[in-house]
Design a protein around this motif. Structure first.
Motif, PDB file in Angstrom:
ATOM      1  N   ASP A 145      -6.464   2.774  61.828  1.00 12.52           N
ATOM      2  CA  ASP A 145      -5.659   3.972  62.061  1.00 12.52           C
ATOM      3  C   ASP A 145      -6.588   5.178  62.063  1.00 12.52           C
ATOM      4  OD1 ASP A 145      -3.965   6.355  61.415  1.00 12.52           O
ATOM      5  OD2 ASP A 145      -2.379   4.857  61.369  1.00 12.52           O
ATOM      6  N   SER A 146      -6.350   6.107  62.973  1.00  8.57           N
ATOM      7  CA  SER A 146      -7.218   7.288  63.059  1.00  8.57           C
ATOM      8  C   SER A 146      -7.189   8.114  61.778  1.00  8.57           C
ATOM      9  CB  SER A 146      -6.803   8.159  64.248  1.00  8.57           C
ATOM     10  OG  SER A 146      -5.457   8.595  64.113  1.00  8.57           O
ATOM     11  N   GLU A 147      -6.116   8.006  61.002  1.00  2.38           N
ATOM     12  CA  GLU A 147      -6.020   8.745  59.743  1.00  2.38           C
ATOM     13  C   GLU A 147      -7.032   8.245  58.717  1.00  2.38           C
ATOM     14  OE1 GLU A 147      -4.080  11.398  59.074  1.00  2.38           O
ATOM     15  OE2 GLU A 147      -3.486  11.348  61.187  1.00  2.38           O
ATOM     16  N   ALA A 201     -10.160   7.345  59.501  1.00  2.58           N
ATOM     17  CA  ALA A 201     -11.495   7.462  60.085  1.00  2.58           C
ATOM     18  C   ALA A 201     -12.495   8.027  59.076  1.00  2.58           C
ATOM     19  CB  ALA A 201     -11.442   8.346  61.323  1.00  2.58           C
ATOM     20  N   HIS A 219     -15.349  10.466  58.283  1.00  2.00           N
ATOM     21  CA  HIS A 219     -15.746  11.739  58.874  1.00  2.00           C
ATOM     22  C   HIS A 219     -16.556  12.553  57.868  1.00  2.00           C
ATOM     23  CE1 HIS A 219     -14.391  15.631  61.165  1.00  2.00           C
ATOM     24  NE2 HIS A 219     -15.663  15.341  61.345  1.00  2.00           N
ATOM     25  N   ALA A 258      -9.105   0.792  65.580  1.00  2.00           N
ATOM     26  CA  ALA A 258      -8.307   1.873  66.162  1.00  2.00           C
ATOM     27  C   ALA A 258      -8.972   2.369  67.442  1.00  2.00           C
ATOM     28  CB  ALA A 258      -8.150   3.013  65.160  1.00  2.00           C
ATOM     29  N   VAL A 282     -11.573   5.767  68.167  1.00  2.00           N
ATOM     30  CA  VAL A 282     -12.093   6.245  66.882  1.00  2.00           C
ATOM     31  C   VAL A 282     -13.528   5.758  66.709  1.00  2.00           C
ATOM     32  CG1 VAL A 282     -11.812   6.153  64.378  1.00  2.00           C
ATOM     33  CG2 VAL A 282      -9.794   6.270  65.863  1.00  2.00           C
ATOM     34  N   LYS A 341     -18.072   9.760  62.200  1.00  2.00           N
ATOM     35  CA  LYS A 341     -18.184  11.027  62.921  1.00  2.00           C
ATOM     36  C   LYS A 341     -18.829  12.062  62.013  1.00  2.00           C
ATOM     37  CE  LYS A 341     -15.501  14.330  65.692  1.00  2.00           C
ATOM     38  NZ  LYS A 341     -14.153  14.645  66.231  1.00  2.00           N
ATOM     39  N   THR A 383     -17.150  -1.117  66.752  1.00  4.43           N
ATOM     40  CA  THR A 383     -15.958  -0.427  67.234  1.00  4.43           C
ATOM     41  C   THR A 383     -15.292  -1.240  68.334  1.00  4.43           C
ATOM     42  OG1 THR A 383     -17.127   0.844  68.943  1.00  4.43           O
ATOM     43  CG2 THR A 383     -17.010   1.814  66.733  1.00  4.43           C
ATOM     44  N   GLY A 408     -14.712   2.836  70.852  1.00  3.96           N
ATOM     45  CA  GLY A 408     -15.188   4.100  70.309  1.00  3.96           C
ATOM     46  C   GLY A 408     -16.697   4.090  70.161  1.00  3.96           C
TER      47      GLY A 408
END
Length: 211
Positions: A99-101, A103, A105, A129, A132, A136, A156, A159
């Protein structure tokens, strides 16, 4: 499929990872990093190190977080100022991001934070995901990021492996090291390391596979 090894022009078969096993060195000091404290022992903590383990929360487990994202947040919660150098130390396991939530970062508040695996073959970031990146990095107002990514496998589905971007109103990303990593980036147009406007990114002893 393109393959790239970054180590002063050495061929892939000459480039060897440097697994840390159970010993991790910081500033010349070797630390043994167990997942669980031995029976009857006193729990050990190391200054400016957050330990991430997939079994976080299990009785006897001395880790500080169960995901790398939570490990970064733990640093931000604990450090007194952004000039302190911290390490998010990753124990063996597969850390799935679906899920991008969730990720990983290192944002404009996360300079001077390194993400270090115990062993690149057993510390795996697997991003399922779509769109993503594995990790990052976004610059802020700092002149040097002083971020390091070491001893990890990053895979990935769709991504970039590691994506470095200049944050809105931020400075050009500088002072980033990526070393001893295995990076497999899948997806149309996706690359192992997307440097963008970053300058002086140091890539050493990495195996990078682009679809």
């Amino acid at each position: 499929m393109a393959r790239f090894c970054a180590q002063r022009g050495l061929r892939k078969e000459e480039t060897k990872m440097k697994p840390l096993a159970a010993l991790v060195c910081f500033s010349g000091v070797a630390l043994f990093v167990p997942s669980h404290s031995p029976q009857g022992s006193t729990e050990t903590k190391w200054q400016r190190t957050i330990l991430v383990d997939p079994d976080h929360g299990v009785p006897g487990n001395i880790s500080d977080a169960g995901t790398i994202k939570d490990g970064i947040q733990a640093v931000l919660n604990r450090r007194t100022n952004a000039t302190e150098s911290w390490t998010v130390l990753v124990n063996p396991g597969e850390y799935t991001i679906d899920d991008s939530e969730d990720a990983i970062h290192l944002d404009d508040r996360s300079e001077n934070i390194s993400i270090v695996g115990v062993n690149p073959e057993s510390c795996i970031i697997h991003v399922t995901a779509s769109g993503v990146p594995g990790i990052k990095i976004t610059s802020g107002q700092e002149s040097l990021r002083n971020n390091a990514i070491r001893n990890l496998t990053i895979k990935t589905t769709n991504g970039h492996g590691i994506e470095i971007v200049k944050g809105q109103g931020g400075n050009t990303p500088k002072g980033i090291t990526i070393a001893d990593c295995i990076i497999e980036a899948n997806g149309n147009g996706k690359v192992g390391i997307l440097k963008g406007e970053a300058q002086g990114v140091r890539i050493q002893d990495c195996l990078i596979v682009n679809e």
